[in-house]
Design a protein around this motif. Structure first.
Motif, PDB file in Angstrom:
ATOM      1  N   VAL A   1      -3.523   1.574  -3.190  1.00  0.00           N
ATOM      2  CA  VAL A   1      -3.574   2.602  -2.148  1.00  0.00           C
ATOM      3  C   VAL A   1      -2.386   3.547  -2.296  1.00  0.00           C
ATOM      4  O   VAL A   1      -1.348   3.195  -2.867  1.00  0.00           O
ATOM      5  CB  VAL A   1      -3.566   1.968  -0.733  1.00  0.00           C
ATOM      6  CG1 VAL A   1      -4.758   1.075  -0.524  1.00  0.00           C
ATOM      7  CG2 VAL A   1      -2.269   1.200  -0.506  1.00  0.00           C
ATOM      8  N   ARG A   2      -2.543   4.764  -1.789  1.00  0.00           N
ATOM      9  CA  ARG A   2      -1.444   5.729  -1.768  1.00  0.00           C
ATOM     10  C   ARG A   2      -0.374   5.265  -0.776  1.00  0.00           C
ATOM     11  O   ARG A   2      -0.688   4.838   0.335  1.00  0.00           O
ATOM     12  CB  ARG A   2      -1.953   7.105  -1.366  1.00  0.00           C
ATOM     13  CG  ARG A   2      -2.845   7.788  -2.390  1.00  0.00           C
ATOM     14  CD  ARG A   2      -3.353   9.094  -1.821  1.00  0.00           C
ATOM     15  NE  ARG A   2      -2.259  10.005  -1.497  1.00  0.00           N
ATOM     16  CZ  ARG A   2      -1.870  11.038  -2.252  1.00  0.00           C
ATOM     17  NH1 ARG A   2      -2.518  11.298  -3.380  1.00  0.00           N
ATOM     18  NH2 ARG A   2      -0.879  11.820  -1.878  1.00  0.00           N
ATOM     19  N   SER A   3       0.854   5.335  -1.166  1.00  0.00           N
ATOM     20  CA  SER A   3       1.932   4.883  -0.289  1.00  0.00           C
ATOM     21  C   SER A   3       2.173   5.825   0.872  1.00  0.00           C
ATOM     22  O   SER A   3       2.740   5.417   1.891  1.00  0.00           O
ATOM     23  CB  SER A   3       3.226   4.736  -1.099  1.00  0.00           C
ATOM     24  OG  SER A   3       3.568   5.978  -1.726  1.00  0.00           O
ATOM     25  N   ASP A   4       1.717   7.098   0.758  1.00  0.00           N
ATOM     26  CA  ASP A   4       1.974   8.048   1.838  1.00  0.00           C
ATOM     27  C   ASP A   4       0.845   8.088   2.856  1.00  0.00           C
ATOM     28  O   ASP A   4       1.084   8.223   4.062  1.00  0.00           O
ATOM     29  CB  ASP A   4       2.218   9.451   1.268  1.00  0.00           C
ATOM     30  CG  ASP A   4       1.056   9.924   0.398  1.00  0.00           C
ATOM     31  OD1 ASP A   4       0.253   9.074  -0.039  1.00  0.00           O
ATOM     32  OD2 ASP A   4       0.972  11.147   0.149  1.00  0.00           O
ATOM     33  N   THR A   5      -0.404   7.940   2.406  1.00  0.00           N
ATOM     34  CA  THR A   5      -1.538   8.032   3.330  1.00  0.00           C
ATOM     35  C   THR A   5      -2.275   6.715   3.521  1.00  0.00           C
ATOM     36  O   THR A   5      -3.139   6.603   4.392  1.00  0.00           O
ATOM     37  CB  THR A   5      -2.542   9.070   2.806  1.00  0.00           C
ATOM     38  OG1 THR A   5      -3.060   8.636   1.541  1.00  0.00           O
ATOM     39  CG2 THR A   5      -1.883  10.431   2.655  1.00  0.00           C
ATOM     40  N   ASN A   6      -1.959   5.729   2.699  1.00  0.00           N
ATOM     41  CA  ASN A   6      -2.596   4.409   2.758  1.00  0.00           C
ATOM     42  C   ASN A   6      -4.096   4.474   2.474  1.00  0.00           C
ATOM     43  O   ASN A   6      -4.856   3.600   2.891  1.00  0.00           O
ATOM     44  CB  ASN A   6      -2.359   3.748   4.120  1.00  0.00           C
ATOM     45  CG  ASN A   6      -2.395   2.221   4.029  1.00  0.00           C
ATOM     46  OD1 ASN A   6      -1.948   1.653   3.025  1.00  0.00           O
ATOM     47  ND2 ASN A   6      -2.910   1.576   5.040  1.00  0.00           N
ATOM     48  N   THR A   7      -4.530   5.518   1.785  1.00  0.00           N
ATOM     49  CA  THR A   7      -5.933   5.624   1.380  1.00  0.00           C
ATOM     50  C   THR A   7      -6.123   5.008   0.006  1.00  0.00           C
ATOM     51  O   THR A   7      -5.221   5.057  -0.847  1.00  0.00           O
ATOM     52  CB  THR A   7      -6.380   7.092   1.354  1.00  0.00           C
ATOM     53  OG1 THR A   7      -5.533   7.835   0.473  1.00  0.00           O
ATOM     54  CG2 THR A   7      -6.338   7.697   2.740  1.00  0.00           C
ATOM     55  N   ARG A   8      -7.291   4.432  -0.215  1.00  0.00           N
ATOM     56  CA  ARG A   8      -7.539   3.706  -1.458  1.00  0.00           C
ATOM     57  C   ARG A   8      -7.727   4.666  -2.633  1.00  0.00           C
ATOM     58  O   ARG A   8      -8.472   5.642  -2.556  1.00  0.00           O
ATOM     59  CB  ARG A   8      -8.767   2.806  -1.317  1.00  0.00           C
ATOM     60  CG  ARG A   8      -9.158   2.107  -2.625  1.00  0.00           C
ATOM     61  CD  ARG A   8     -10.346   1.192  -2.449  1.00  0.00           C
ATOM     62  NE  ARG A   8     -10.000   0.026  -1.663  1.00  0.00           N
ATOM     63  CZ  ARG A   8     -10.892  -0.767  -1.084  1.00  0.00           C
ATOM     64  NH1 ARG A   8     -12.171  -0.491  -1.180  1.00  0.00           N
ATOM     65  NH2 ARG A   8     -10.510  -1.834  -0.398  1.00  0.00           N
TER      66      ARG A   8
ATOM     67  N   GLN B   1       0.425  -2.005  -6.381  1.00  0.00           N
ATOM     68  CA  GLN B   1      -0.580  -1.769  -5.347  1.00  0.00           C
ATOM     69  C   GLN B   1      -0.288  -0.518  -4.519  1.00  0.00           C
ATOM     70  O   GLN B   1      -1.213   0.045  -3.923  1.00  0.00           O
ATOM     71  CB  GLN B   1      -0.673  -2.995  -4.423  1.00  0.00           C
ATOM     72  CG  GLN B   1      -1.295  -4.213  -5.080  1.00  0.00           C
ATOM     73  CD  GLN B   1      -1.374  -5.395  -4.139  1.00  0.00           C
ATOM     74  OE1 GLN B   1      -0.357  -5.970  -3.758  1.00  0.00           O
ATOM     75  NE2 GLN B   1      -2.595  -5.730  -3.741  1.00  0.00           N
ATOM     76  N   GLN B   2       0.969  -0.120  -4.466  1.00  0.00           N
ATOM     77  CA  GLN B   2       1.340   1.109  -3.760  1.00  0.00           C
ATOM     78  C   GLN B   2       2.226   1.955  -4.672  1.00  0.00           C
ATOM     79  O   GLN B   2       3.446   2.008  -4.531  1.00  0.00           O
ATOM     80  CB  GLN B   2       2.063   0.794  -2.456  1.00  0.00           C
ATOM     81  CG  GLN B   2       1.157   0.234  -1.367  1.00  0.00           C
ATOM     82  CD  GLN B   2       1.858   0.150  -0.023  1.00  0.00           C
ATOM     83  OE1 GLN B   2       3.027  -0.192   0.067  1.00  0.00           O
ATOM     84  NE2 GLN B   2       1.135   0.488   1.041  1.00  0.00           N
ATOM     85  N   PRO B   3       1.611   2.626  -5.651  1.00  0.00           N
ATOM     86  CA  PRO B   3       2.399   3.417  -6.607  1.00  0.00           C
ATOM     87  C   PRO B   3       3.047   4.617  -5.922  1.00  0.00           C
ATOM     88  O   PRO B   3       2.557   5.106  -4.901  1.00  0.00           O
ATOM     89  CB  PRO B   3       1.348   3.856  -7.626  1.00  0.00           C
ATOM     90  CG  PRO B   3       0.059   3.828  -6.885  1.00  0.00           C
ATOM     91  CD  PRO B   3       0.177   2.706  -5.906  1.00  0.00           C
ATOM     92  N   PRO B   4       4.161   5.113  -6.466  1.00  0.00           N
ATOM     93  CA  PRO B   4       4.830   6.270  -5.870  1.00  0.00           C
ATOM     94  C   PRO B   4       3.940   7.502  -5.923  1.00  0.00           C
ATOM     95  O   PRO B   4       3.142   7.688  -6.847  1.00  0.00           O
ATOM     96  CB  PRO B   4       6.087   6.428  -6.739  1.00  0.00           C
ATOM     97  CG  PRO B   4       5.767   5.723  -8.015  1.00  0.00           C
ATOM     98  CD  PRO B   4       4.856   4.606  -7.640  1.00  0.00           C
ATOM     99  N   VAL B   5       4.092   8.356  -4.934  1.00  0.00           N
ATOM    100  CA  VAL B   5       3.229   9.522  -4.800  1.00  0.00           C
ATOM    101  C   VAL B   5       3.339  10.441  -6.010  1.00  0.00           C
ATOM    102  O   VAL B   5       2.359  11.053  -6.456  1.00  0.00           O
ATOM    103  CB  VAL B   5       3.570  10.291  -3.505  1.00  0.00           C
ATOM    104  CG1 VAL B   5       2.748  11.571  -3.387  1.00  0.00           C
ATOM    105  CG2 VAL B   5       3.345   9.404  -2.298  1.00  0.00           C
TER     106      VAL B   5
END
Length: 547
Positions: free
Chosen positions: A65-72, A13-17
């Motif tokens: 979601v992005r793990s750095d910005t929390n955007t979907r 759900q929060q893959p690495p950037v």
């Protein structure tokens, strides 16, 4: 299209950037919480549009979601084939490589999401051990199926103070197979008679399944098979007719199965019929070994009706005393929330108000139950809580046909308590019974309504009297209902009579009574009964007393 691998759902759900997936990519996940806990699977990343985003259910569809910005980035949709599994929702893990199963605080909500994902008539497979945090409201017709056999089958436990484990929306049909259910026990409960042990249903607070319709329909159309109910106040409670329980084990339950009448309706037949309880086992139900429910008896006096000793929803039998009270001798009544008596129960007596409209508490009067007036008279009789393996409660004139067959009963209080109607009890083996095993209450609501065709045949009752500490009372079979056939039964070691009949128009034939506690192994105190071909081992001349 790229393929990504993750150890857990959370990592997916929060893959690495540095390795962000794109729509259309596939993810292979090893486990929900930990590696190989059965909650992993194969997913495809999609971009939600419109209301699709609302379908995120933490099992079949999960956010990404992005793990750095929390955007979907999108949503992961499971593409696994086969029935929906509770492990896909992070509960009921069975292969956790020795790790402790992860505790989930929203277990009931996750089960409801799994049922919704399975769709109408779909299958939800349970595994491992699940502890419920609240009642599960089954929203649609579904099958709840356990993975494993015998002691390996999944276990669903009631959380602390949970009153009802499962209930359903009106007219929803359910099939439950291969699952164990364990109720919550208040080990510190202070009960009448200073009973503090949590055996045989004492201290139990949980009901396994509460089945009813609010639409006026009486049909339940549900089935239970190869299940186990343990430490329950009541295993299964059904308000209505047409349901099957087979090859299911009830252990240490105050009541195993309870049947009530459905709601009153001017357009719908609400009789109780069409239930089949076949090849079930009952062990340690209906009262502990040393003290049965007689310790909860309360006198009706001028000062107190005595109902304070019982819990809301308890089923009690009234035993008439030296003066009438307005209640009928040996009839069953239900204790209401107001401390009064009703001629039958309503679901609200067993279930707290819920957010689901179908499952909100229903008052006895709105359900159609009638309050009973208890006259305050001296010496007015007793109320006895009637804990029983199988109980039919409420207006006995509503019971028509049913079948109880090929059950095994041991270390229990009563086995069956209620009217007979056109029902048949056959092929039941009872061993070490601690109270009257079968008690048929009076039929109808008036003497004019007394004439039925029930039968108790080909049963074997062994009432063990070896233990000096065992408290027992009463005959093995006590018949208050008119028109009942009692034939070809074998009864041994009854504490008083093997069979006692207090109703007219009964047929008592071909029974064998051995080593009864009373000289008269069979007592008949009624009119127009046919009594022949019985064998009684007794010190009396024929072991039979007709008065």
């Amino acid at each position: 299209m790229a393929i990504f691998t993750y150890q857990t759902v959370a990592a997916m759900q929060q893959p690495p950037v540095g390795a962000l997936p794109s729509p259309g990519d596939t993810a292979i996940v090893a486990g929900y919480h930990i590696y190989d806990d059965d909650g992993g699977g194969t997913f495809r990343l999609e971009v939600p549009t419109g209301p699709y985003a609302d379908r995120i259910d933490e099992g079949m569809v999960l956010d990404c979601v992005r793990s750095d910005t929390n955007t979907r980035i999108g949503v992961w949709r499971r593409i696994d084939q086969g029935p929906v599994r509770t492990a896909w929702y992070g509960i009921g893990n069975v292969r956790a490589n020795g790790a402790t199963t992860v505790t989930v605080s929203q277990t009931a909500a996750q089960i409801e999401r799994a049922i919704n994902a399975a769709g109408f008539g779909g299958v939800v497979v349970f595994s491992g051990t699940i502890t419920l945090d609240r009642t599960v409201h089954i929203p649609t017709t579904t099958q709840l199926k356990g993975e494993g056999e015998g002691w390996d089958r999944p276990l669903i436990k009631a959380g602390e103070n949970l009153k009802v484990m499962f209930t359903r929306a009106s007219s929803t049909r359910i099939w439950v197979t291969g699952i164990s259910f364990e109720g919550w026990i208040d080990g510190n409960a202070s009960l009448p008679g200073d009973i503090t042990t949590s055996v045989n249903g004492y201290g139990a607070r949980t009901i396994g399944f509460l089945l009813y319709n609010t639409t006026g329909r009486a049909d339940l159309d549900s089935e239970f098979a190869f299940c186990r109910f343990y430490n329950m106040r009541m295993g299964i409670v059904g308000f209505g007719r047409n349901f099957l329980v087979t090859r299911t084990h009830f252990s240490s339950c105050r009541y195993g199965i309870v049947i009530h009448r459905a709601a009153n309706s001017t357009t719908t037949d609400v009789t109780i019929r069409g239930f089949n309880f076949i090849a079930n086992r009952f062990h340690g139900c209906g009262g502990p070994r040393q003290q049965v429910d007689v310790v909860l008896r309360s006198s009706v006096t001028a000062q107190n009706t005595g109902l304070g000793a019982f819990e809301v929803g308890d089923i009690v039998v009234y035993r008439a005393g030296t003066a009438p009270t307005g209640l009928r001798d040996n009839m069953l009544y239900v204790v209401g929330a107001d401390g009064g008596l009703y001629d039958r129960a309503a679901p609200g007596l067993y279930h707290e108000p819920a957010t689901v409209a179908e499952c909100e508490a229903i008052s006895p009067t709105s359900w159609g139950a009638t309050a009973q007036t208890v006259q305050r008279v001296n010496g007015g009789g007793l109320f006895d809580r009637s804990s029983t393996c199988i109980m039919v409660a409420g207006l006995s004139s509503a019971l028509k046909g049913g079948l109880i067959a090929d059950c095994y009963v041991d270390d229990c209080g009563r086995f069956y308590h209620g009217p007979m109607g056109d029902m048949r009890i056959t092929g039941v083996t009872g061993y070490r019974g601690y109270e009257t095993l079968v008690e048929a209450v009076p039929e109808g609501v008036s003497p004019e309504g007394e004439a039925v065709n029930g039968a108790i045949t080909n049963c074997q009752w062994t009432c063990d009297l070896a233990s000096a500490t065992t408290y027992r009372q009463g005959p093995a079979m006590l018949i208050h209902g008119a028109g009942v056939q009692v034939s070809n039964n074998l009864i041994s070691d009854a504490v008083t009579e093997g069979i006692q009949v207090r109703a007219d128009h009964c047929l008592i034939t071909g029974n064998v009574v051995r080593r009864s506690g009373a000289p008269q192994g069979i007592t008949v105190s009624s009119k127009h009964c046919l009594i022949e071909g019985n064998l009684v081992e007794s010190s009396a001349s024929d072991g039979l007393l007709v008065i």
